[in-house]
Scaffold this active site. Structure first.
Site, PDB file in Angstrom:
ATOM      1  N   PHE A 148       0.867  -1.184   0.000  1.00  0.00           N
ATOM      2  CA  PHE A 148       0.000   0.000   0.000  1.00  0.00           C
ATOM      3  C   PHE A 148       0.899   1.227   0.000  1.00  0.00           C
ATOM      4  O   PHE A 148       1.690   1.421   0.919  1.00  0.00           O
ATOM      5  CB  PHE A 148      -0.925   0.044   1.222  1.00  0.00           C
ATOM      6  N   ASP A 233       9.363   2.645   1.821  1.00  0.00           N
ATOM      7  CA  ASP A 233       8.188   3.420   2.240  1.00  0.00           C
ATOM      8  C   ASP A 233       8.034   3.228   3.744  1.00  0.00           C
ATOM      9  O   ASP A 233       7.534   2.207   4.218  1.00  0.00           O
ATOM     10  CB  ASP A 233       6.946   2.926   1.480  1.00  0.00           C
ATOM     11  N   LYS A 262       2.830  10.639   7.892  1.00  0.00           N
ATOM     12  CA  LYS A 262       2.112  10.287   9.116  1.00  0.00           C
ATOM     13  C   LYS A 262       2.664  10.954  10.388  1.00  0.00           C
ATOM     14  O   LYS A 262       2.299  12.067  10.712  1.00  0.00           O
ATOM     15  CB  LYS A 262       2.059   8.770   9.261  1.00  0.00           C
TER      16      LYS A 262
END
Ligand code: PLP
Length: 411
Positions: A148, A233, A262
């Site tokens: 993702f 990532d 985030k």
């Protein structure tokens, strides 16, 4: 003017059970509560109910909610300079780039506003680098099964989940996939057409699945041998969640590019791309950019976040409370083998697989409605535990107690 408008819409708004229910796009499956405040490891809803938060804004609020150092940094920066554009240098983004570079050893830093944007920048950089090197057939971005990387078109094309793709085709071309943690397949997948291999050191959205160190080490070797860039990532698993500031430090494998977002600013929108020296000149003025990237307020919040980490020895804390939470979940899984498989994950990024016919949602709903604990599902069948990294020992114990009572209710 505004007074008149709100008077006109007032009757309709009063009919709402939750703020914006009538007009917010219904693209999220929101829970039937409205959050008004956060304090440390708790969220408080509009009825005053306090919830123990095992979600932390989906791995965002590393220092918990309303941390005074973050609040203070935001307020001070907001009173000084909110936006200057990227036409000029300014202290918060400059100092943050220097800090991230010093802590990671990466030469250059690009700022944007989200995780998907950080991955878009990494993808564009990888292709542009090959182009500048005259390698015009080196176009492919290789990603993993179960990956993702975000919802924008490029990041989505690197996301291996047919459900997220459905109805959005055609997606950008030049993306390929290889099975996660399969070294033999990776050997065959990285070649002279590969611009970059992008991988999450711990896959988050597909159910908290750590990479094998051997898989990441093989990726490093193959990218070096075949001239591709290696992108980690770390948007979900970075910024201390595994017990090291960067996930690559936990695995002791160094990529060429790292994407962050985030938790970087503990709750404000920001993304970052860390760039190794060998790729640092791939993007030149005019090649890529974004208006708000590295804005002063999120950058100041990120600097406060890094300072608090240093002052509180957060990594050792994450290792300790993460081990306690994992041990508690392992004991529950052992006791209730009818409901759960053994937990997965590292540090405070933990997943507990749920056996059918039960689903994560059964526990998420019952925990919220009856035991005042906020949980979250990831992938098809996994409960994800990503609380604030500052969660105290007594809060870990309380979370396990509330979760245990939730299980009794569900079963
Ligand atoms: N990459 C990973 C590993 C993520 O977990 C996420 C979000 O969950 C993203 C990228 C996308 O980040 P954003 O939602 O900020 O665009």
């Amino acid at each position: 003017m505004f007074r008149t408008q709100s008077a006109i819409v007032a009757p309709a708004e009063q009919a709402e059970r939750f703020p914006g229910e009538r007009h917010l796009l219904q693209n999220y499956a929101r829970a039937p509560i409205a959050i008004v405040r956060g304090e440390g490891c708790e969220l408080i809803d509009s009825t005053g109910t306090r919830y123990l938060d095992m979600v932390a804004g989906i791995a965002v609020c590393a220092l918990g909610h309303a941390h005074p150092a973050i609040t203070e940094a935001i307020a001070a920066q907001a009173a000084t300079l909110v936006q200057a554009s990227n036409l000029f240098y300014h202290e918060p983004a400059g100092t943050l780039a220097n800090e991230l570079s010093a802590r990671s050893g990466f030469e250059r830093v690009f700022f944007c506003n989200s995780g998907a944007e950080a991955n878009e920048a990494a993808i564009k950089l990888a292709r542009k680098r090959a182009f500048r090197n005259g390698e015009t057939s080196r176009r492919t971005i290789l990603a993993c099964g179960g990956s993702f990387h975000g919802r924008t078109m490029g990041a989505l094309a690197a996301t291996e989940n047919p459900h997220y793709h459905e109805g959005f085709e055609p997606l950008p071309g030049g993306f390929a996939f290889t099975p996660f943690n399969d070294v033999a397949a990776l050997e065959g997948a990285i070649d002279e057409t590969t611009a970059a291999f992008i991988v999450e050191p711990v896959q988050g959205e597909s159910g908290v699945r750590p990479a094998d160190r051997a898989f990441l080490a093989a990726a490093r070797r193959l990218c070096d041998e075949r001239g591709a860039l290696l992108i980690f990532d770390e948007i979900q698993c970075g910024m201390g969640r595994l017990g090291t500031l960067f996930a690559f430090q936990t695995f002791d494998v160094r990529p060429d590019l790292v994407t962050l977002a985030k938790a970087l600013s503990n709750g404000l929108p920001i993304g970052a791309l860390l760039i190794d020296g060998k790729a640092a000149r791939a993007l030149q003025p005019g090649d890529h950019g974004t208006t708000f990237g590295g804005s002063p307020v999120p950058a100041a919040a990120a600097l406060a976040h890094l300072r608090v980490r240093d002052e509180t020895g957060l990594d050792a804390h994450v290792a300790r409370v993460g081990a306690a939470l994992r041990a508690g979940l392992a004991a529950i899984a052992e006791r209730r083998q009818d409901l759960f498989e053994a937990p997965r994950g590292i540090g405070l990024m933990l997943g507990l697989p749920v056996r059918p016919p039960r689903t994560p949602k059964d526990f998420v709903d019952a925990g919220r409605d009856h035991e005042r604990i906020l949980l979250n599902g990831a992938g098809d069948n996994t409960l994800r535990f990503v609380p604030p990294l500052t969660i105290r020992d007594d809060e870990v114990a309380e979370a396990l107690a509330r979760f245990s009572r939730t299980i009794e209710r569900v079963s």
